[in-house]
Design an enzyme around this catalytic site. Structure first.
Site, mmCIF file in Angstrom:
data_model
loop_
_atom_site.group_PDB
_atom_site.id
_atom_site.type_symbol
_atom_site.label_atom_id
_atom_site.label_comp_id
_atom_site.label_asym_id
_atom_site.label_seq_id
_atom_site.Cartn_x
_atom_site.Cartn_y
_atom_site.Cartn_z
ATOM 1 N N GLU A 175 8.711 -3.254 39.359
ATOM 2 C CA GLU A 175 7.733 -3.747 40.332
ATOM 3 C C GLU A 175 8.300 -4.893 41.167
ATOM 4 O O GLU A 175 7.623 -5.882 41.441
ATOM 5 C CB GLU A 175 6.444 -4.180 39.618
ATOM 6 N N GLU A 186 -7.480 -6.043 31.932
ATOM 7 C CA GLU A 186 -7.229 -5.658 33.326
ATOM 8 C C GLU A 186 -7.949 -4.373 33.723
ATOM 9 O O GLU A 186 -8.622 -4.316 34.745
ATOM 10 C CB GLU A 186 -5.719 -5.497 33.533
ATOM 11 N N ASP A 234 -0.102 2.368 32.005
ATOM 12 C CA ASP A 234 -0.313 0.929 32.160
ATOM 13 C C ASP A 234 -1.679 0.506 31.641
ATOM 14 O O ASP A 234 -2.541 0.110 32.422
ATOM 15 C CB ASP A 234 -0.161 0.559 33.640
#
Lengths: 665, 665
Positions: free
Chosen positions: A280, A387, A359
């Site tokens: 990333e 998240e 993820d």
């Protein structure tokens, strides 16, 4: 401890902590604590509780009549207890906790606290306790400088950072001390204090700002917690002024060796580095045509002389994927990158692998990487910060999810579990901040506790762990309160799954912040997170026969199970297969009817949880109760939004009406 | 001016600007300028160009033989020329520009510059020029303090603010002076210097920071530009410490009156206020149960004694709409709010109405509000900054779109056009910043120029205006360059429309920043911007018969035209109707085939424009050429992304393949 008499045997900073805890408890509840270093003697009958650090052959005159730990026998042999294990037993009205290391004593103390009054009743046969893995870690994604997009804590939902404030380490460390105590009570022994995405300011923690890290380490140390640091792979360039960060370059290796030496000169028990490389946008060894083993081993070599470890994250994938390209599969990436490197990592390099291949979605299969590197120390990373699971505005107790992953057996039923294989440790992305309730949503504290306890004992029943958390959090909890907490938490993960992305397909969240639904939010993005819904069906074909071949990354029993839509478990169907909306699940429902039903059910369950919580108002401290109640309002609102967007999306796309005729917009 | 001799007659600051411009030109190209105040005399044959401010009856000895402006006759009567008009004629080898006001002289000068050599050839019959409306304005959405989300310039794509830097007005105003000159050359005479979303810092410009606004006004004034300010309706509370901002409260009115007095004490020609009230979170009169006429009139009353105007934006709608509710229609909102207030606004209150009912989409019908308030001064607002039209990374010349809107006749063909009805002025959201090319994309300069010229003369042919811009921007342009610029700009708006949201349906952009495609990006949002695509069809039914009734807001000819899907123009079909994908357009194509075709064509057109531009490399200054070339790379990339996402979305949803078998993912 009531008004009991306690003897503490041993010395050292962590024993000092044990003593301090007991003095504090006595100040609150009455009782008395005596400290006695090794060699001294005392009448054993005069103590209700004896906690001592013993060495081989040292009977110390204290014990239930059969000498010191030298003859503890069986699984509790000295060598096997390790630095963190302890033995507990009760005889002759005295409860004995014996450890080899100071940290073992601390964990023994917290064990006694968990037992409560039961620790002092009748007799208790000796039980040895030791953690399954030596590294039970929290990774804080905390920034020192508030990031313009990601804020003070990346993916943080509990206020600001506990460690960093106004651009530097917090000056008044009382809160950090309290946090260290909380973590030790959960069994956590390692903390990485900054974000794995290492920005400019944070890069300097390694060198000219190491003193601030040392301040934090100072506060964590008495609770048996070692401090780790996230570093940028480009540090030799960014901080050292070199022209390269090539891991095979001698100057680069020399730079790291010197940097590490200086770290240890101020933090002698420094834990090591956490590295997100080639991921990333972070720099990494690929820039220099080197492998990730080359990269990790260079850092491992610098850390080895000092006893440090490098945690090298396996979260490497192409985040500039073309959504048009259906052959590239992000789920494959970690395995494709790392499985060929098995056996090439240094002993003090740990490959840190997310529990699922994507993820931290609400439902993923277990990552095939976890069974694919038998000659590599692997750590399992889970995400306590929610998240993708409600961002601590929704109650979502993740214990059952983590437990499922840890009990998964990559090579089949007769083989070790993920928990057994995680010799490199268990790591959670932290869910705490400077919020008065620690975790924003007070019930999210249960995730922190559960993680710590599962890290200690991955095979533990998470429901038993939850009961521990309830008893510790509400020491005088009535059975009605305990039952209410169980009612709202036991099924909360499944509830969250029901009203969000269905059948393992994942994502469908708002891009960027990841809160709330957006079914197509990532569908045409470069992130590799697609559901491929069209008017006929949905799901990702990851089979070996016709899809991306991801199923072949698993060992045989799982590869076979996942390969066929007929045998694939319902809850993972759309992760592995693209099927028509009319495909009949093993539940007997069609995919689209399952989507409708679960989304209506999920909202009903959230509403029911809100109702149950409201009924506990008389049993919970008002501010605590109010905070949770307020979060339930948002959860119900959010669940309805999820329900309606997902159901409308699939009704519009499939044209298939709800069999029960409920309102879909 | 070549090496010509020029006489400037008149005095005052703007005449001084005219003189300065001529002196500057002479310094560059040779020639001579003489200034002569009224009353003096000179031999007329000695001048190539005479520019003078005249008064009635003043022949001044200068003129083509028939005295002063007292007998200009016809449409060029003194009274009709107004403060900004001018007369131009040429006789006896002298070109005469005569104006009543200083600003008229300035515009006359720029007219001569536009004419170039033609101004000095042969003879020229007298022509009177005057602007169609007295207010031709740019609204800068500039923040003083950089906004954490919106940045320095909200929806700005041309760097930082021209006016504000490091939290205050720019200290060195050379750039602002150059900007004022540029605006005057376009015919713009009013500028609002701060964002209509007035944040905390910017609120203070009205009071304790008015000196900074005065600095800007000082720089703009010599170019005939008045300065306006965006203010918050809550100013009496925020700045004045009052407990209310109720427009009918005497203390509130008194506070505003006093605030305005102080503004005029430092900016005597202050233009007035721009107000976004009760809109997207801004405060407004609804809080106090008052109407928008009450709100606007209170500010108008405070401004009236000083000659100021309040521009009250009609952009009022519910931005917390429930996407499930198909009866609420954001397109209706401005009409529903404001049409009932016709006749209730003060003379110096201007209702500022966006040209379309939604929000500056690439294709919208003309707002029905523009024909609905005959007893109200209405200004038309367009958006030069390309929020929804490529953000100055895509070339998109908006002249034809604006021209279509301005030539629209709300009451039918025999009735006045929007341009005629815009007695309150024409306003554009500015597209400039401190970018070296002013507008980020150098070709976006054409939008600024075109806006200014259409504001002067709304009926002007935009293609002629574009030719002016080409000639002024490239004074020595070859016909090949001019043809190339026409080729890449003439059709650029239609090209952008082709590869983005189809048939008037609008949006389909990424939420938040609004750049790039996201077909469902706003589909389940609270913003009222939906396309309602399902597996069978797409579009918003806004008919009176079966839809939201929006069509009934138009006068008869348009209401009838739009009411039926059969008569509705293709390009607006999905704005007004929900139709099946197989619906046949008047073009003969089905809706879905139209979507596929236009998206393939749009990309091809963007690629062709890139090719044409590359071929002009030898004719354009390298840095200028390179900047545009770089933008074309991004435009082509972006156009392909739009094409593929939109086409894939509709193929997946409709299941109808492309008739021509092209690749859709």
């Amino acid at each position: 401890m009531g008004s009991r008499r306690t003897l503490v045997g041993g010395s050292g900073p962590v024993v000092g902590t044990v003593h301090g805890e007991l003095v504090h408890a006595c100040a609150q509840f009455g009782g008395e604590v005596v400290v006695r270093d090794r060699g001294e003697s005392g009448a054993r009958s005069s103590y209700d509780l004896v906690l001592r650090v013993a060495v081989a052959g040292d009977s110390g005159g204290i014990g239930p009549g059969h000498g010191g730990v030298g003859d503890l026998g069986g699984p509790a042999d000295v060598g096997e207890l390790g630095a963190e294990g302890f033995v507990i037993e009760r005889a002759d009205e005295t409860t004995f906790v014996t450890a080899i290391g100071q940290r073992g004593l601390l964990y023994g103390l917290f064990h006694v606290i968990r037992l409560g009054e039961n620790a002092f009743r009748g007799t208790r046969a000796r039980e040895a306790h030791r953690p399954s893995t030596a590294l039970r870690m929290l990774d804080h994604w905390d920034n020192v400088a508030v990031h313009p997009v990601m804020g003070q804590v990346e993916r943080g939902y509990a206020g600001g950072s506990l460690f960093w404030e106004n651009g530097r380490a917090r000056q008044h460390s009382e809160r950090v001390r309290a946090y260290a105590r909380l973590l030790a009570a959960c069994g956590i022994n390692a903390v990485s204090v900054n974000n794995v995405n290492v920005h400019e300011t944070e890069a300097h923690l390694l060198t000219d700002r190491i003193a601030e890290v040392a301040e934090i380490a100072e506060t964590l140390r008495p609770y048996g917690i070692r401090t780790h640091l996230s570093v940028t792979f480009a540090a030799p360039i960014v901080l050292g002024g070199l022209t390269t960060a090539d891991p095979l370059d001698e100057t680069v290796c020399g730079w790291w060796a010197q940097a590490v030496r200086e770290v240890y000169s101020v933090i002698p028990d420094f834990g090591g580095f956490v590295v997100k490389a080639d991921s990333e946008g972070q720099p990494g060894p690929f820039t220099y045509g080197r492998s990730h083993a080359d990269g990790a081993n260079m850092l491992a070599a610098a850390l080895a002389p000092h006893g440090g470890t490098v945690h090298w994250r396996a979260f490497v994938y192409d985040h500039h994927q073309d959504w048009r390209d259906r052959s590239t599969d992000r789920a494959r990436a970690a395995y494709d990158h790392f499985a060929p490197l098995d056996g090439k990592f240094a002993d003090n390099a740990v490959l840190q692998v997310k529990h699922g291949p994507m993820d931290f979605q609400v439902r993923e299969p277990v990552s095939p990487v976890l069974g694919a590197l038998p000659r590599t120390r692997v750590a399992v990373e889970v995400q306590a910060t929610q998240e993708y699971t409600g961002q601590q505005r929704h109650a979502c107790w993740l214990g059952p999810m983590w437990s499922e992953a840890l009990r998964f057996r990559p090579d089949g039923e007769q083989h070790p579990s993920v928990g057994d294989l995680a010799l490199g440790g268990l790591v959670a992305v932290a869910n705490v901040g400077d919020d008065p309730f620690w975790t924003g949503h007070p019930l999210a504290q249960a995730n922190l506790y559960t993680f710590g306890r599962l890290a200690w004992q991955p095979a533990a029943d998470p429901h038993r762990v939850l009961d521990e958390w309830i008893a510790l959090t509400f020491p005088s909890a009535s059975e009605r309160l305990a039952a209410g907490l169980r009612a709202v938490l036991h099924g909360s993960w499944r509830t969250y799954e029901r009203y969000t992305a269905p059948l393992g397909v994942g994502f469908m969240v708002q891009p960027g912040h990841h809160y709330g639904p957006s079914v197509d939010g990532y569908e045409y993005s470069p992130w590799g997170t697609y559901h491929f819904a069209d008017r006929d069906g949905i799901g990702v074909d990851r089979s070996a026969a016709t899809g991306t071949g991801y199923t072949a990354q698993y060992a045989r029993p799982w590869a076979e199970l996942y390969e066929s839509a007929a045998s694939c478990p319902d809850e993972l169907l759309l992760f592995f297969h693209h099927v028509p909306y009319g495909h009949v699940l093993s539940s007997g429902k069609t995919v689209v009817q399952h989507i409708y039903d679960t989304h209506f059910e999920g909202v009903e369950e959230a509403e029911e949880a809100r109702r149950v919580w409201a009924g506990l108002a008389d049993l919970v401290e008002p501010a605590w109760h109010a905070r949770v109640a307020e979060r339930y309002e948002e959860q119900v609102r959010g669940a309805r939004e999820w329900r309606d967007q997902v159901n409308s999306y699939f009704l519009r796309k499939s044209g298939i009406p709800d069999a029960r005729g409920r309102t879909i917009y």
